[in-house]
Design a protein around this motif. Structure first.
Motif, short mmCIF file in Angstrom:
data_model
loop_
_atom_site.label_atom_id
_atom_site.label_comp_id
_atom_site.label_asym_id
_atom_site.label_seq_id
_atom_site.Cartn_x
_atom_site.Cartn_y
_atom_site.Cartn_z
N VAL A 46 -4.89 -4.94 10.03
CA VAL A 46 -5.07 -5.12 8.58
C VAL A 46 -4.19 -4.16 7.80
O VAL A 46 -4.15 -4.21 6.57
CB VAL A 46 -6.55 -4.92 8.17
CG1 VAL A 46 -7.44 -5.94 8.84
CG2 VAL A 46 -7.03 -3.51 8.50
N ARG A 47 -3.46 -3.29 8.49
CA ARG A 47 -2.56 -2.37 7.80
C ARG A 47 -1.24 -3.07 7.49
O ARG A 47 -0.65 -3.69 8.38
CB ARG A 47 -2.29 -1.15 8.68
CG ARG A 47 -3.54 -0.34 8.99
CD ARG A 47 -3.22 0.89 9.81
NE ARG A 47 -2.55 0.54 11.06
CZ ARG A 47 -2.19 1.43 11.98
NH1 ARG A 47 -2.40 2.72 11.77
NH2 ARG A 47 -1.60 1.04 13.09
N PRO A 48 -0.78 -3.01 6.27
CA PRO A 48 0.48 -3.68 5.93
C PRO A 48 1.65 -3.22 6.78
O PRO A 48 2.53 -4.01 7.12
CB PRO A 48 0.67 -3.32 4.45
CG PRO A 48 -0.69 -3.03 3.94
CD PRO A 48 -1.43 -2.40 5.08
N THR A 103 -0.62 -8.30 -3.74
CA THR A 103 -0.17 -7.08 -4.40
C THR A 103 -1.09 -5.89 -4.18
O THR A 103 -0.77 -4.79 -4.61
CB THR A 103 -0.03 -7.32 -5.91
OG1 THR A 103 -1.29 -7.77 -6.43
CG2 THR A 103 1.04 -8.36 -6.19
N THR A 104 -2.24 -6.08 -3.54
CA THR A 104 -3.14 -4.96 -3.30
C THR A 104 -3.51 -4.91 -1.82
O THR A 104 -3.56 -5.94 -1.14
CB THR A 104 -4.43 -5.05 -4.13
OG1 THR A 104 -5.22 -6.15 -3.66
CG2 THR A 104 -4.11 -5.25 -5.61
N PHE A 119 2.09 11.66 1.26
CA PHE A 119 1.13 10.69 0.74
C PHE A 119 0.98 10.80 -0.78
O PHE A 119 0.90 9.79 -1.48
CB PHE A 119 -0.23 10.87 1.44
CG PHE A 119 -0.20 10.54 2.90
CD1 PHE A 119 -0.27 9.22 3.32
CD2 PHE A 119 -0.08 11.54 3.84
CE1 PHE A 119 -0.24 8.90 4.67
CE2 PHE A 119 -0.04 11.24 5.20
CZ PHE A 119 -0.12 9.92 5.62
N ALA A 120 0.94 12.01 -1.27
CA ALA A 120 0.86 12.20 -2.73
C ALA A 120 2.13 11.67 -3.40
O ALA A 120 2.07 11.01 -4.46
CB ALA A 120 0.65 13.67 -3.06
N LEU A 121 3.28 11.95 -2.79
CA LEU A 121 4.54 11.44 -3.34
C LEU A 121 4.57 9.92 -3.31
O LEU A 121 5.02 9.27 -4.27
CB LEU A 121 5.71 12.03 -2.57
CG LEU A 121 7.11 11.60 -3.01
CD1 LEU A 121 7.35 11.94 -4.47
CD2 LEU A 121 8.17 12.25 -2.13
N ALA A 122 4.09 9.35 -2.23
CA ALA A 122 4.08 7.89 -2.11
C ALA A 122 3.19 7.25 -3.16
O ALA A 122 3.52 6.20 -3.73
CB ALA A 122 3.61 7.50 -0.71
N HIS A 150 0.87 -1.19 0.00
CA HIS A 150 0.00 0.00 0.00
C HIS A 150 0.90 1.24 0.00
O HIS A 150 1.98 1.23 0.58
CB HIS A 150 -0.90 -0.01 1.24
CG HIS A 150 -2.00 1.00 1.19
ND1 HIS A 150 -1.83 2.31 1.60
CD2 HIS A 150 -3.29 0.90 0.78
CE1 HIS A 150 -2.96 2.97 1.44
NE2 HIS A 150 -3.87 2.15 0.95
N PRO A 151 0.46 2.33 -0.64
CA PRO A 151 1.28 3.56 -0.63
C PRO A 151 1.60 4.08 0.76
O PRO A 151 2.60 4.77 0.96
CB PRO A 151 0.41 4.56 -1.42
CG PRO A 151 -0.43 3.71 -2.31
CD PRO A 151 -0.71 2.47 -1.54
N ASP A 152 0.74 3.77 1.75
CA ASP A 152 1.01 4.25 3.11
C ASP A 152 2.34 3.72 3.65
O ASP A 152 3.00 4.38 4.47
CB ASP A 152 -0.12 3.84 4.05
CG ASP A 152 -1.37 4.69 3.83
OD1 ASP A 152 -1.29 5.65 3.04
OD2 ASP A 152 -2.41 4.39 4.43
N GLU A 153 2.74 2.52 3.23
CA GLU A 153 4.04 2.00 3.64
C GLU A 153 5.17 2.90 3.14
O GLU A 153 6.13 3.18 3.86
CB GLU A 153 4.24 0.59 3.08
CG GLU A 153 3.36 -0.48 3.70
CD GLU A 153 3.73 -1.85 3.18
OE1 GLU A 153 4.76 -2.40 3.62
OE2 GLU A 153 3.00 -2.36 2.32
N ILE A 154 5.03 3.36 1.92
CA ILE A 154 6.06 4.23 1.34
C ILE A 154 6.04 5.58 2.03
O ILE A 154 7.09 6.16 2.32
CB ILE A 154 5.82 4.38 -0.18
CG1 ILE A 154 5.70 2.99 -0.84
CG2 ILE A 154 6.94 5.18 -0.82
CD1 ILE A 154 5.25 3.03 -2.27
N ALA A 155 4.84 6.10 2.32
CA ALA A 155 4.74 7.39 3.02
C ALA A 155 5.41 7.31 4.38
O ALA A 155 6.09 8.26 4.81
CB ALA A 155 3.27 7.79 3.16
#
Length: 475
Positions: free
Chosen positions: A468-470, A359-360, A82-85, A54-59
């Motif tokens: 449930v959050r990665p 993957t999702t 978050f937008a960058l992620a 999930h993008p939140d991991e990257i953020a």
């Protein structure tokens, strides 16, 4: 009942294997043009971004790397992390590590089943000391309608649960830092202090005619200290060996034993546990074993509070309407801690596997929710089977009544979900819920089912929301 019931190590896992993909090539630009900073960042974080669910991991990674929103707007032209992620997540192809290979005996998470079952026996066997010492502690009716000597015994036990849960967390933290000598040093200073605290509280709670119970409580506190040392240092089998003399309680279930033998068997087991624990603590005597400052003491307080709340809930389940009706509940809850620990490892292992294969974020949430339901259902099934088995095999234990069995299962739900949240770092939340439920049941015993049910519902919702959050499953 074993006061070492709640000594649980933090759930640990090995780091994820490297993503099987070649390094991203450095971005190139046409002559006379500048390289896009976002392309440079994507190439630098390629492996991590490719494994993100999930993008939140990257953020979270960007924020931990010190990137502020102002820096992101100036450098990358995006509003925030978050937008960058989201842009990075869309640019990099998903590529997850392969699941770890299964061993000849099954998947990797099954390797700890034997050890967890040994821990379950270690948690339960000390209860045989009460069978042996019961006639020696007999006396007139005690306070609050309880058998003689119950109050000092319970006071000493609860003190031990609180102290040793906090102490075990501190020692496990040292072990997690790779400093076994410092962990031994923490136990060397903390375990005797806990034994003294439990003894002092039991003596203070004793009244006329309860001195034998207070003496037994002192031995109980000393055993809890030794058991804490051996469990934290991974010496479960050595502790199990020291408990073998308590097997002499089995004949005492049907025949009367001489009083000297009833006293000698627990004393022999206690002496053996203390000697083995003292030997295990020898590294703590080495110069420099105290190490650096170590983790703050305040970090261990929530673990002690969780031990208090969960311990009081077990006491309420154990006391029941009469001592006999509660015996089966205590036996079942104590023995169930071994399978409970294995199911905690099972849940953690399944979460890591889902990170590598899905993957999702939607697929991940659905899979983790299903695993949570299966693991909790498996634990409650084990607890139910142990409750029925205790009623069949333990003398004097009646069949669980329809009104008390659901309460026992609700308490089991609270304990397992609380341990699960503790393993994932949400120990303060778990402790608060358990303490509120225990306080409500103590102030108004008739509210026991409502308190246990409310606590179980709250912990179930929190577990679903948090786990449930990665990012919660990243090593």
């Amino acid at each position: 009942m074993s006061g070492s019931l709640w000594l649980k190590p933090p759930t640990t896992t090995a780091p994820l294997p490297a993503v099987p993909r070649p390094p991203a090539p450095p971005p190139s630009a046409a002559p006379g043009t500048a390289v896009d900073p976002l392309d440079e960042l994507a190439a630098r974080l390629d492996a991590f971004v490719a494994a993100a669910v999930h993008p939140d991991e990257i953020a979270a990674l960007l924020e931990s790397d010190g990137m502020t929103d102002d820096h992101i707007r100036l450098t990358y032209g995006r509003n925030d992390s978050f937008a960058l992620a989201e842009d990075l997540y869309a640019r990099v192809e998903r590529c997850h590590p392969a699941p770890p290979p299964e061993t000849a005996d099954g998947p990797a998470w099954s390797e700890g089943l034997g050890g967890c079952l040994v821990r379950g026996l270690v948690f339960a066997l000390p209860g045989l000391a009460y069978v042996l010492a019961g006639p020696l502690l007999a006396g007139p009716q005690g306070r609050y309608g309880l058998p003689a000597g119950t109050v000092p015994l319970l006071a000493g036990a609860v003190t031990g649960w609180v102290w040793n849960q906090a102490l075990s967390h501190r020692a496990y933290t040292w072990l997690g830092l790779g400093d076994r000598a410092a962990a031994a040093r923490a136990l060397l200073t903390g375990a005797p202090a806990g034994a003294l605290a439990g003894t002092a509280v039991a003596l203070a709670a004793a009244r006329d005619g309860e001195l034998p119970a207070a003496v037994f409580a002192a031995g109980q506190s000393l055993y809890l200290a030794a058991a804490t040392v051996l469990l934290v240092l991974g010496r479960e089998r050595a502790l199990l060996a020291t408990l073998l003399p308590l097997a002499g309680a089995l004949p005492a279930l049907r025949w009367d034993l001489p009083d000297p033998l009833r006293a000698a068997l627990p004393a022999l087991s206690l002496t053996a546990a203390c000697l083995v624990a003292a030997r295990a603590l020898r590294p703590g005597l080495a110069r420099g074993a105290a190490g650096r400052g170590g983790p703050p003491l305040a970090a261990s307080v929530p673990y002690g509070l969780f031990g208090l709340g969960s311990g009081v809930l077990v006491l309420h389940a154990g006391l029941g309407d009469t001592l006999a009706t509660g015996t089966g509940a205590v036996i079942a809850l104590t023995l169930s801690m071994g399978p409970a620990e294995w199911l905690l490892h099972r849940f953690r292992g399944a979460g890591l596997t889902r990170l590598r294969t899905l993957t999702t974020a939607r697929e991940f949430r659905r899979a983790v929710t299903g695993t949570l339901v299966l693991c909790l259902g498996g634990y409650l099934t084990v607890l139910l089977a142990l409750t029925l088995g205790a009623a069949l095999l333990w003398p004097g234990t009646p069949w669980p009544t329809p009104d008390r069995l659901p309460v026992l299962l609700l308490i089991g739900t609270v304990l397992w979900l609380g341990l699960l949240l503790q393993a994932f770092g949400a120990v303060t939340t778990a402790a608060a819920v358990c303490l509120l439920a225990a306080a409500a049941q103590t102030l108004e015993p008739a509210a026991g089912p409502l308190a246990a049910g409310g606590a179980a519902a709250v912990l179930a919702v929190l577990s679903r929301v948090l786990l449930v959050r990665p990012t919660a499953h990243r090593p």
